[in-house]
Design an enzyme around this catalytic site. Sequence first.
Site, PDB file in Angstrom:
ATOM      1  N   GLU A  26      -7.017   6.178 -12.345  1.00 56.43           N
ATOM      2  CA  GLU A  26      -5.626   5.988 -12.556  1.00 56.43           C
ATOM      3  C   GLU A  26      -5.932   4.537 -12.654  1.00 56.43           C
ATOM      4  O   GLU A  26      -6.698   3.934 -12.553  1.00 56.43           O
ATOM      5  CB  GLU A  26      -5.156   5.554 -11.277  1.00 56.43           C
ATOM      6  CG  GLU A  26      -3.908   6.166  -9.975  1.00 56.43           C
ATOM      7  CD  GLU A  26      -3.354   6.004  -8.822  1.00 56.43           C
ATOM      8  OE1 GLU A  26      -3.072   7.138  -9.079  1.00 56.43           O
ATOM      9  OE2 GLU A  26      -3.722   4.972  -8.014  1.00 56.43           O
ATOM     10  N   LYS A  63       1.420  -2.196   8.189  1.00 56.36           N
ATOM     11  CA  LYS A  63       2.179  -3.380   8.110  1.00 56.36           C
ATOM     12  C   LYS A  63       2.035  -4.105   9.281  1.00 56.36           C
ATOM     13  O   LYS A  63       1.900  -3.990  10.501  1.00 56.36           O
ATOM     14  CB  LYS A  63       3.553  -3.110   7.912  1.00 56.36           C
ATOM     15  CG  LYS A  63       3.890  -2.337   6.024  1.00 56.36           C
ATOM     16  CD  LYS A  63       5.437  -1.490   6.579  1.00 56.36           C
ATOM     17  CE  LYS A  63       5.333  -0.824   4.936  1.00 56.36           C
ATOM     18  NZ  LYS A  63       6.136  -0.317   5.096  1.00 56.36           N
ATOM     19  N   ASN A 123      10.429   6.372   2.206  1.00 64.84           N
ATOM     20  CA  ASN A 123      10.376   6.944   3.324  1.00 64.84           C
ATOM     21  C   ASN A 123      12.052   6.874   3.993  1.00 64.84           C
ATOM     22  O   ASN A 123      12.777   6.179   3.467  1.00 64.84           O
ATOM     23  CB  ASN A 123       9.413   5.345   4.197  1.00 64.84           C
ATOM     24  CG  ASN A 123       8.356   5.153   4.119  1.00 64.84           C
ATOM     25  OD1 ASN A 123       7.847   5.814   4.163  1.00 64.84           O
ATOM     26  ND2 ASN A 123       7.602   3.888   2.954  1.00 64.84           N
ATOM     27  N   ARG A 182      13.346   7.292   6.609  1.00 61.55           N
ATOM     28  CA  ARG A 182      13.508   7.159   7.880  1.00 61.55           C
ATOM     29  C   ARG A 182      14.431   5.638   7.870  1.00 61.55           C
ATOM     30  O   ARG A 182      14.179   4.987   7.038  1.00 61.55           O
ATOM     31  CB  ARG A 182      12.503   7.601   8.704  1.00 61.55           C
ATOM     32  CG  ARG A 182      11.479   6.542   8.079  1.00 61.55           C
ATOM     33  CD  ARG A 182      10.340   6.258   9.451  1.00 61.55           C
ATOM     34  NE  ARG A 182       9.399   5.732   8.663  1.00 61.55           N
ATOM     35  CZ  ARG A 182       8.283   5.540   7.912  1.00 61.55           C
ATOM     36  NH1 ARG A 182       7.793   7.062   7.444  1.00 61.55           N
ATOM     37  NH2 ARG A 182       7.556   4.868   6.792  1.00 61.55           N
TER      38      ARG A 182
END
Lengths: 86, 456
Positions: free
Chosen positions: B200, B237, B290, B292
Amino acid sequence: MAETSGKRIEVRAAMSGVFYRKPAPEEPAYVEVGTVVKKKQILALLETMKVFQKIKSPANGKVVEIVAEEETPLKDGDLIFILEAE
Amino acid sequence: MFKKILIANRGEIAVRIIRACRESGIKSVAVYSEADETSLHLKMADEKVCIGPPVSAKSYLNMESIIKAAKETCADAIHPGYGYLAEVEEFAKMCDEQGIVFIGPTPHNLSLAGDKIAGKKIMEEAGVPVIPSSPGGVGSIDEAKSFCNEIGYPVMIKASGGGGGRGIRVCQNEEDLLEEFPVAKMEARAAFGNDELYIEKFITQPRHIEFQILADKSGKVIHLGERECTIQRRYQKLIEEAPSPGLTPALRKAMGDAAIKAAEAIQYFNAGTVEFLLDKDGKFYFIEINSRIQVEHPVTELTTGIDLVKEQIRLSSGETLDYSFDDLNIKGWAIECRINAEDPEKNFLPSPGTVEEYHPPGGFGVRLDTHLYQGYELPIYYDSLIAKLISYDTTRNGAISVMKRALEEFRVYPLKTTIPLYLQVMDDPHFIEGKFDTSFIEKFLPEEDEDDDDDD
């Protein structure tokens, strides 16, 4: 985490949390009464606010009594295990 | 519009959603576990239902119990908040079957967002940039060499059977690759019983930038600008801000367009976030969607003036979006600090306890989303986020000054919190300049002992 009094060693909760004897529900417990353990061997887990901490053996020895009950909340300083030093 | 919404969550986000309901004239139902009998969200909701014992698996994750509570209280919709059941496809389906509106994306969105491999493929086909990686295992060193020449160095060699950061090797050039490839193969075989490797592209000094999106049932998708979420510890975070000091207007436009394209590619509905990595040369790569409302949504609310929770409710009730990014009057700067009950002196271990003295910060430019109150005892069963402190001002420097002042005012004696860490960050020259990458927080933290064998 531990107090030594002669050959008897008490392992207490370093903070409040939920007590787990097994790494996962389907797996065997880390230790049973009679298990011979080495210093720093994992005895159980304590989950506090979703963080898991290892409860480690403070010395070489043998598990004499498991005082805390599986999946119950413990308070800071609660007695968890009684070990007998080698 | 809905008449009554059940909030399938706890803590600050339950409080946040109940506030949106009140302002919209919608009745609210709080659910709670036996450990949350004194929690603030119960005091604020119109009705409350106990849904089980303290352990989340038996209460806040107990789908049957929550659906039953919704039926008993005649709630016509469920807002799942974040975490818990927010992204559980099965729960969204159960709500549908029971005739209760799930305030969030469709079950189909949730299934795609949860499948990283399928998701990456769809994004590639839609023309959204993704992190280049070998399509499958790379068998020989010659194969590895030619693939790396194609995508360019640096690269990461990863074990197909690995995970959690294990078995990863970074190669800066072909010389490194020739040296590391055979060793990585041996290691992978020993560690995972599978010597398959894939490659990657390694993103150097990345920033984590995400775009808030909203989508209505007619298929219209808009974005509401970016959030800078680079400051993280162990992928969690800590500090977020809007806008990002790292974006130019051109880059914002390109990333915003890509975010909309990503949402359109999976016929996304309701509020969501498209996450990207941005490298030091201004190239960006899609990571995931994400599906939500996110913890850090307030920074977007303060800079756009849009109440995202009310928008979620409005969109789920079938209303449409009649504005887009260019219509928004984006103004000023917002910064959020996630205040956790963690002890900075004990390697940020959780620090439960009772709030004996509570003095929340206030004043111009301060928003505090919290479920704390004087005398509240933090349950040991749930995560350690106790408050989100958000500052706002016309400039970034202004928002930093407001944050510093608010952090200094905030008192939650005797809990140990991350407030002292954030005070240090607000004074850091690199933070003030807006120059940082995902490794930023490391210099503030004690060195980690991987085996945590130091404690006894």
